[in-house]
Structures are given as structure tokens and as C-alpha cells.
Design a protein around this motif. Structure first.
Motif, short mmCIF file in Angstrom:
data_model
loop_
_atom_site.label_atom_id
_atom_site.label_comp_id
_atom_site.label_asym_id
_atom_site.label_seq_id
_atom_site.Cartn_x
_atom_site.Cartn_y
_atom_site.Cartn_z
N ALA A 197 1.00 -1.59 0.08
CA ALA A 197 -0.04 0.40 0.34
C ALA A 197 0.99 1.05 -0.19
CB ALA A 197 -0.71 0.26 1.14
N ALA A 198 1.82 1.45 0.86
CA ALA A 198 3.01 2.39 1.00
C ALA A 198 3.40 3.06 -0.24
CB ALA A 198 3.81 2.01 1.58
N ALA A 199 3.82 1.46 -1.24
CA ALA A 199 4.84 1.41 -2.69
C ALA A 199 3.07 2.73 -3.92
CB ALA A 199 4.68 0.30 -3.40
N VAL A 200 2.30 1.83 -3.32
CA VAL A 200 1.07 2.02 -4.63
C VAL A 200 0.30 3.85 -4.42
CG1 VAL A 200 -1.77 2.43 -5.06
CG2 VAL A 200 0.30 -0.12 -4.98
N ASP A 201 0.52 3.29 -2.66
CA ASP A 201 0.20 5.58 -2.25
C ASP A 201 0.78 6.49 -2.76
OD1 ASP A 201 -2.35 4.16 -0.96
OD2 ASP A 201 -1.62 4.54 1.04
N THR A 202 2.60 6.20 -2.49
CA THR A 202 3.39 7.09 -2.75
C THR A 202 3.70 7.29 -4.55
OG1 THR A 202 4.59 6.78 0.09
CG2 THR A 202 5.73 7.45 -2.12
N PHE A 203 4.02 5.98 -4.39
CA PHE A 203 4.49 5.46 -6.15
C PHE A 203 3.48 5.95 -7.30
CE2 PHE A 203 8.25 5.49 -3.95
CZ PHE A 203 8.71 6.56 -4.03
N GLY A 204 2.03 5.15 -6.81
CA GLY A 204 0.84 5.18 -7.83
C GLY A 204 1.02 3.54 -8.12
N ARG A 205 2.02 2.98 -7.87
CA ARG A 205 2.23 1.63 -8.52
C ARG A 205 3.26 0.61 -7.60
NH1 ARG A 205 1.67 0.45 -13.31
NH2 ARG A 205 2.96 -0.98 -13.50
N VAL A 206 3.20 -0.12 -8.62
CA VAL A 206 4.38 -1.44 -7.79
C VAL A 206 5.05 -1.96 -8.96
CG1 VAL A 206 2.94 -2.87 -6.45
CG2 VAL A 206 5.23 -2.99 -6.12
N ASP A 207 6.03 -2.65 -8.97
CA ASP A 207 6.75 -3.30 -10.90
C ASP A 207 7.16 -5.01 -10.31
OD1 ASP A 207 5.64 -1.51 -12.53
OD2 ASP A 207 6.39 -0.04 -11.18
N THR A 208 7.92 -4.40 -9.52
CA THR A 208 9.41 -5.06 -8.96
C THR A 208 9.21 -5.37 -7.04
OG1 THR A 208 10.53 -4.89 -9.92
CG2 THR A 208 11.60 -6.45 -9.08
N LEU A 209 9.21 -6.84 -6.51
CA LEU A 209 9.34 -6.82 -5.31
C LEU A 209 10.48 -8.17 -5.36
CD1 LEU A 209 8.32 -7.20 -2.52
CD2 LEU A 209 7.12 -9.46 -2.86
#
Length: 303
Positions: free
Chosen positions: A85-97
Motif C-alpha cells: 500500500a505504501a508503494a502504491v500510495d506514494t508512487f502510484g504502483r508497484v512493479d518489482t518485489l
């Protein structure tokens, strides 16, 4: 020239020190926006007084990159969900874990108590599963909504997970479990646009510099430092980038300047009589098969 990961949002767990820190810095250098997760614990898994995640995020910012520190416990459902959620909320998405968090509680099996077994399984194995599940749910939702997904997961196993390591029964079992999880996730998530691979790195970290002190020693000035954590990061960055399209369900050893594709379990010599064996017959046949088979590689620490 744009970096290999320009525009990608990358999560790295256990990124406050060692391999995780090296990965986070390498991704940022290639243009990624990085979520730096670290609970800030000691080698025994207990909380420490500082905030290594914030330090690494600040270091990335000072180098001109973008990073967010996250101090949640990714071995809990809430912590793992808050990370994505932090990745999405701050940067709009998540591409790599990049799943990297871990610690050691080494004991010979006869001295290994249940708490030490559970603690290592929790951080290494559960700490891979829960962030993977949270990220996979987001990617699946994106794919079902018709938005393109080119996601990457890099899991962290170990030579101990491939071969075993004396005095590390809990760690070896957890790292072997990560390999099985990687294979399943690669198959289940492939049709949503997610690639899942694993690495078995060898590098100088807080976990290895004591256990393998002689091997991990810093070389003389000017010599190639084969055990520097940053040597592993180029492969991790490539596996987490668009450039690795088509590579999934694979395990790689990475050490110094060496990259090895691990070929895993494959059927060896086989005997099939088309009917049930007696125990004596099964034993006789098995002896012949073993004589024709390759000897296994030795367990780390075996004498």
C-alpha cells in the motif's frame, strides 16, 4: 541515457544493510523509485535502536533518487499489506518485489529449540510469502482491470537451501522452502504478467561474516572484493527490470563475478519392473541405481 529500471517502482525487504541495501542503491542508480523496507533488527531478529531503512532512503535521496522508508514487519499480514500500500500510495504502483529480509539463529539440530525454528521460518519463509501474496493480489487486480502488468519478483534463497548447511537446519529448510514457493508462484502468476525467480547469493553480510569468517574476509586493498554485496545486485536489478522478459521460474547462484543457472532436481537413473518390489528387491535395485547416479554435492560444513 535512461536507466534499466527507469519509471519502475521497486520494493526491497531487509534493505537497511548488506545485500538489501546494495540492491536498493543499485535499483535507484538505474532509475527506479525504491521502497526501502527494514524492521531494524539485530542478527537474532530483535528490534535495534536505529532506523536503517530511513538511512538508506536518505542516502538514495542524496544521490538524486526517490525512495521511501518502510519499517513494518513483513512477516505479518498487516505489515506486508502496508508495504505494498505504501508503494502504491506514494508512487502510484508497484512493479518489482525483492524479498530479501532474514536473520540467523544457528544451532546443531539436537540443540535447536522450537522458538529458534519458528523464528527463522517466520522471517525467511513467511516473510517471503506475505509480501508476495499482497503484491500478487494488486497485480492480479490490475490485470483483470485490463491494465498491462510486467511485474517481477526476486526471491532470496541460499546455497544452504540448495545443498544444506551444517548447524543451520532451520535456515536451510526455510531457504529450500523459498525455492518451492518460487516455482509455484511463477506458474500461478505468469498469466497475470508476473515473473518470479530466485537467487542464491554468496556475499559478506552480517549473517555470513561471522559464520564464514575466513571466506568472507575483506581482501587486500586494490584486489577484487568477491564477497562485496554489490556484486550480486546487477543480476537482481536485471531480473527486476523489463529487460528480463521471458525469464521466470529460475534459480541463479550469484557470487563475485560468477552467475550460475541452477538446474534443480531432475530424474536420474530409474528402474521400473512393472510390478511391486519386495523390500530386498527394491534395495538391490536401488543399490544399482545409486552406483549409476552422480554423487550429490556436499552439504556446507560437512567433514
Amino acid at each position: 541515457m535512461a536507466g534499466l529500471c527507469e519509471g519502475r517502482v521497486v520494493i526491497v525487504t531487509g534493505a537497511g544493510r548488506g545485500l538489501g541495501r546494495a540492491h536498493a542503491l543499485a535499483y535507484a542508480a538505474e532509475g527506479a523509485k525504491v521502497v526501502v523496507n527494514d524492521l531494524g533488527v539485530g542478527l537474532d531478529g530483535l528490534p535495534g535502536p536505529d532506523s536503517p531503512a530511513a538511512q538508506v532512503a536518505r542516502e538514495i535521496g542524496e544521490l538524486g533518487g526517490q525512495a521511501l522508508a518502510h519499517g513494518g514487519d513483513i512477516a505479518t499480514s498487516q505489515g506486508a499489506a502496508s508495504l505494498v500500500a505504501a508503494a502504491v500510495d506514494t508512487f502510484g504502483r508497484v512493479d518489482t518485489l525483492v524479498n530479501n529480509a532474514g536473520f540467523l539463529r544457528d544451532r546443531m539440530l539436537v540443540n535447536l529449540d522450537e522458538d529458534d525454528w519458528d523464528a527463522v521460518m517466520r522471517v525467511h519463509l513467511k516473510g517471503h510469502f506475505l509480501p508476495l501474496r499482497s503484491a500478487a493480489a494488486w497485480w492480479r487486480a490490475e490485470a483483470k482491470a485490463g491494465r498491462p502488468v510486467a511485474a517481477r519478483v526476486v526471491n532470496t534463497s541460499s546455497g544452504a537451501g540448495l545443498l544444506g548447511s551444517v548447524g543451520q537446519g532451520n535456515y536451510s529448510a526455510a531457504k529450500a522452502g523459498i525455492l518451492g514457493l518460487t516455482m509455484v508462484a511463477a506458474q500461478e502468476m505468469g498469466h497475470y504478467g508476473v515473473q518470479v525467480n530466485a537467487i542464491a547469493p554468496a556475499a559478506r553480510t552480517r549473517m555470513t561474516e561471522r559464520t564464514f569468517a575466513e571466506t568472507m574476509a575483506v581482501p587486500e586493498e586494490g584486489a577484487f572484493d568477491a564477497m562485496a554485496p554489490a556484486n550480486v545486485s546487477p543480476l537482481v536489478v536485471w531480473l527486476g527490470a523489463d529487460a528480463s522478459a521471458g525469464v521466470t521460474g529460475r534459480v541463479f547462484e550469484a557470487e563475485g563475478g560468477r552467475i550460475t543457472v541452477m538446474e534443480g532436481w531432475r530424474p536420474g537413473p530409474t528402474a521400473d519392473r512393472g510390478a511391486r518390489w519386495t523390500p530386498a528387491e527394491a534395495g538391490e535395485a536401488t543399490r544399482k541405481l545409486l552406483a549409476a547416479a552422480q554423487a550429490p554435492l556436499p552439504v556446507y560444513g560437512a567433514r
